[in-house]
Design a protein around this motif. Structure first.
Motif, PDB file in Angstrom:
ATOM      1  N   VAL A 132      -5.131 -27.547 -10.073  1.00 33.85           N
ATOM      2  CA  VAL A 132      -4.089 -28.563 -10.223  1.00 33.85           C
ATOM      3  C   VAL A 132      -3.569 -28.993  -8.850  1.00 33.85           C
ATOM      4  N   LEU A 133      -3.427 -30.303  -8.647  1.00 30.61           N
ATOM      5  CA  LEU A 133      -2.777 -30.844  -7.455  1.00 30.61           C
ATOM      6  C   LEU A 133      -1.451 -31.457  -7.918  1.00 30.61           C
ATOM      7  N   GLU A 134      -0.360 -31.154  -7.188  1.00 33.84           N
ATOM      8  CA  GLU A 134       0.956 -31.623  -7.603  1.00 33.84           C
ATOM      9  C   GLU A 134       1.705 -32.254  -6.443  1.00 33.84           C
ATOM     10  N   SER A 135       2.485 -33.277  -6.770  1.00 31.88           N
ATOM     11  CA  SER A 135       3.407 -33.885  -5.818  1.00 31.88           C
ATOM     12  C   SER A 135       4.515 -34.553  -6.611  1.00 31.88           C
ATOM     13  N   GLY A 136       5.721 -33.968  -6.549  1.00 32.77           N
ATOM     14  CA  GLY A 136       6.823 -34.506  -7.339  1.00 32.77           C
ATOM     15  C   GLY A 136       6.479 -34.505  -8.813  1.00 32.77           C
ATOM     16  N   GLU A 137       6.607 -35.663  -9.453  1.00 30.95           N
ATOM     17  CA  GLU A 137       6.309 -35.800 -10.882  1.00 30.95           C
ATOM     18  C   GLU A 137       4.812 -35.922 -11.164  1.00 30.95           C
ATOM     19  N   LEU A 138       4.034 -36.141 -10.108  1.00 35.00           N
ATOM     20  CA  LEU A 138       2.604 -36.403 -10.266  1.00 35.00           C
ATOM     21  C   LEU A 138       1.807 -35.100 -10.299  1.00 35.00           C
ATOM     22  N   LYS A 139       1.001 -34.943 -11.349  1.00 37.55           N
ATOM     23  CA  LYS A 139       0.121 -33.780 -11.469  1.00 37.55           C
ATOM     24  C   LYS A 139      -1.295 -34.254 -11.768  1.00 37.55           C
ATOM     25  N   LEU A 140      -2.252 -33.693 -11.045  1.00 39.74           N
ATOM     26  CA  LEU A 140      -3.657 -34.041 -11.230  1.00 39.74           C
ATOM     27  C   LEU A 140      -4.412 -32.770 -11.598  1.00 39.74           C
ATOM     28  N   TYR A 141      -4.946 -32.725 -12.823  1.00 45.82           N
ATOM     29  CA  TYR A 141      -5.684 -31.569 -13.321  1.00 45.82           C
ATOM     30  C   TYR A 141      -7.180 -31.798 -13.078  1.00 45.82           C
ATOM     31  N   SER A 212       4.975 -52.048  -5.313  1.00 44.40           N
ATOM     32  CA  SER A 212       5.226 -52.722  -4.031  1.00 44.40           C
ATOM     33  C   SER A 212       5.976 -51.825  -3.050  1.00 44.40           C
ATOM     34  N   GLU A 213       6.589 -50.757  -3.565  1.00 47.45           N
ATOM     35  CA  GLU A 213       7.246 -49.760  -2.712  1.00 47.45           C
ATOM     36  C   GLU A 213       6.767 -48.377  -3.150  1.00 47.45           C
ATOM     37  N   PRO A 214       5.531 -48.032  -2.818  1.00 43.88           N
ATOM     38  CA  PRO A 214       4.904 -46.819  -3.366  1.00 43.88           C
ATOM     39  C   PRO A 214       5.564 -45.523  -2.896  1.00 43.88           C
ATOM     40  N   THR A 215       5.527 -44.551  -3.789  1.00 44.76           N
ATOM     41  CA  THR A 215       6.003 -43.205  -3.485  1.00 44.76           C
ATOM     42  C   THR A 215       4.870 -42.314  -3.016  1.00 44.76           C
ATOM     43  N   TYR A 216       3.694 -42.527  -3.581  1.00 48.46           N
ATOM     44  CA  TYR A 216       2.575 -41.623  -3.335  1.00 48.46           C
ATOM     45  C   TYR A 216       1.503 -42.212  -2.414  1.00 48.46           C
ATOM     46  N   VAL A 217       0.928 -43.317  -2.806  1.00 44.88           N
ATOM     47  CA  VAL A 217      -0.213 -43.888  -2.072  1.00 44.88           C
ATOM     48  C   VAL A 217       0.286 -44.994  -1.142  1.00 44.88           C
ATOM     49  N   HIS A 218       0.236 -44.714   0.151  1.00 42.78           N
ATOM     50  CA  HIS A 218       0.803 -45.616   1.144  1.00 42.78           C
ATOM     51  C   HIS A 218      -0.284 -46.308   1.966  1.00 42.78           C
ATOM     52  N   THR A 219       0.098 -47.416   2.573  1.00 44.12           N
ATOM     53  CA  THR A 219      -0.781 -48.163   3.472  1.00 44.12           C
ATOM     54  C   THR A 219      -0.303 -47.993   4.908  1.00 44.12           C
ATOM     55  N   LYS A 220      -1.217 -47.669   5.797  1.00 39.32           N
ATOM     56  CA  LYS A 220      -0.931 -47.745   7.233  1.00 39.32           C
ATOM     57  C   LYS A 220      -1.623 -49.011   7.717  1.00 39.32           C
ATOM     58  N   TRP A 221      -0.844 -50.036   7.947  1.00 44.62           N
ATOM     59  CA  TRP A 221      -1.381 -51.365   8.186  1.00 44.62           C
ATOM     60  C   TRP A 221      -2.369 -51.378   9.352  1.00 44.62           C
ATOM     61  N   GLY A 222      -3.518 -51.975   9.094  1.00 41.13           N
ATOM     62  CA  GLY A 222      -4.559 -52.088  10.101  1.00 41.13           C
ATOM     63  C   GLY A 222      -5.417 -50.848  10.234  1.00 41.13           C
ATOM     64  N   VAL A 223      -5.069 -49.794   9.478  1.00 42.41           N
ATOM     65  CA  VAL A 223      -5.824 -48.530   9.597  1.00 42.41           C
ATOM     66  C   VAL A 223      -6.444 -48.138   8.250  1.00 42.41           C
ATOM     67  N   GLY A 224      -5.598 -47.940   7.227  1.00 43.87           N
ATOM     68  CA  GLY A 224      -6.139 -47.528   5.948  1.00 43.87           C
ATOM     69  C   GLY A 224      -5.055 -47.039   5.012  1.00 43.87           C
ATOM     70  N   TYR A 225      -5.396 -46.048   4.183  1.00 41.26           N
ATOM     71  CA  TYR A 225      -4.497 -45.549   3.143  1.00 41.26           C
ATOM     72  C   TYR A 225      -4.296 -44.042   3.288  1.00 41.26           C
ATOM     73  N   TYR A 226      -3.124 -43.566   2.804  1.00 39.18           N
ATOM     74  CA  TYR A 226      -2.859 -42.135   2.837  1.00 39.18           C
ATOM     75  C   TYR A 226      -1.927 -41.742   1.695  1.00 39.18           C
ATOM     76  N   PHE A 227      -1.938 -40.447   1.368  1.00 37.23           N
ATOM     77  CA  PHE A 227      -1.071 -39.906   0.324  1.00 37.23           C
ATOM     78  C   PHE A 227       0.084 -39.173   0.991  1.00 37.23           C
ATOM     79  N   GLN A 228       1.305 -39.524   0.630  1.00 37.81           N
ATOM     80  CA  GLN A 228       2.494 -38.873   1.196  1.00 37.81           C
ATOM     81  C   GLN A 228       2.990 -37.826   0.228  1.00 37.81           C
ATOM     82  N   ASN A 229       2.957 -36.583   0.648  1.00 37.32           N
ATOM     83  CA  ASN A 229       3.328 -35.461  -0.225  1.00 37.32           C
ATOM     84  C   ASN A 229       4.831 -35.273  -0.210  1.00 37.32           C
TER      85      ASN A 229
END
Length: 229
Positions: A132-141, A212-229
């Motif tokens: 299981v991966l968890e972050s806040g309310e988000l759980k991935l089994y 439009s104001e993500p909690t989990y999956v963020h954009t680093k403009w000009g670079v790519g995407y990342y997950f904020q734990n």
């Protein structure tokens, strides 16, 4: 037992050729010639790969793909005679994992199938390590490939799940679009980075309370995407 493949196409010569060639590699092949027949097969069997033509009688391939995604993450490769990029992107938006343009080489089809099966095998091995991966309310089994926000299950496509799993496994690491394309879709995938953008957008629509104001999956403009734990 060989891997199970469902071939769906209304052109009988294509189906016959694919069935013979895949059977030569030890695969078990079921064949359907319209969308309704394809759905009957898909509801009864969890296939290792579905080869699905877009232009089909009764239900077209995109409708079939969308309906399968309501109950299964089995890998789907779209077969399309249309070469326009938007058609390919649309196929992926409906939940397809890959596409092959007609006319195709049977060796290319086999290579794509084997690439998807290799990735599926690696994912199964990784799932045994962490459950299981968890972050806040988000759980991935990982074992059941299921995602929840609180107690509400979120229905992700196979690629959306793979993207989220990769990002959650590497919190705060920024992945470029080209690298995400390679890691999630594989080096053999012929598409471009727009595919990544489409899937990230759809992933946010499903897991973010405000995309439009993500909690989990963020954009680093000009670079790519990342997950904020």
């Amino acid at each position: 037992m060989g891997r199970k493949v469902l071939v769906v196409d209304d052109e009988k010569l294509i189906v016959k050729g694919l069935r013979y060639s895949l059977a030569q590699d030890g695969m078990e092949v079921d064949c359907a010639f319209d969308g309704e027949e394809a759905m009957d097969y898909a509801r009864k069997t969890e296939y290792d790969v579905v080869l699905l033509d877009i232009m089909l009688p009764k239900l077209d391939g995109l409708e079939v793909c969308q309906q399968i995604r309501e109950f299964s993450n089995m890998p789907i490769i779209m077969l399309t005679a249309k070469s326009e990029d938007m058609d390919k992107i649309m196929g992926l938006e409906y939940g397809a994992d890959d596409y092959i343009a007609k006319p195709f080489n049977i060796l290319e089809v086999k290579a794509r199938i084997k690439a998807i099966m290799r990735r599926s095998g690696k994912q199964e091995q990784e799932k045994k390590k962490v459950q299981v991966l968890e972050s806040g309310e988000l759980k991935l089994y990982l074992e059941g490939r299921r995602v929840y926000i609180g107690t509400r299950e979120i229905n992700l496509t196979a690629k959306e799940f793979d993207l989220l799993e990769l990002l959650m496994t590497n919190p705060n690491k920024v992945f470029g679009r080209e690298l995400l394309l390679e890691l999630v879709w594989g080096k053999e995938y012929p598409g471009d980075v727009r595919t990544v953008d489409v899937h990230i957008r759809r992933l946010r629509e499903k897991v973010e309370s405000n995309p439009s104001e993500p909690t989990y999956v963020h954009t680093k403009w000009g670079v790519g995407y990342y997950f904020q734990n």
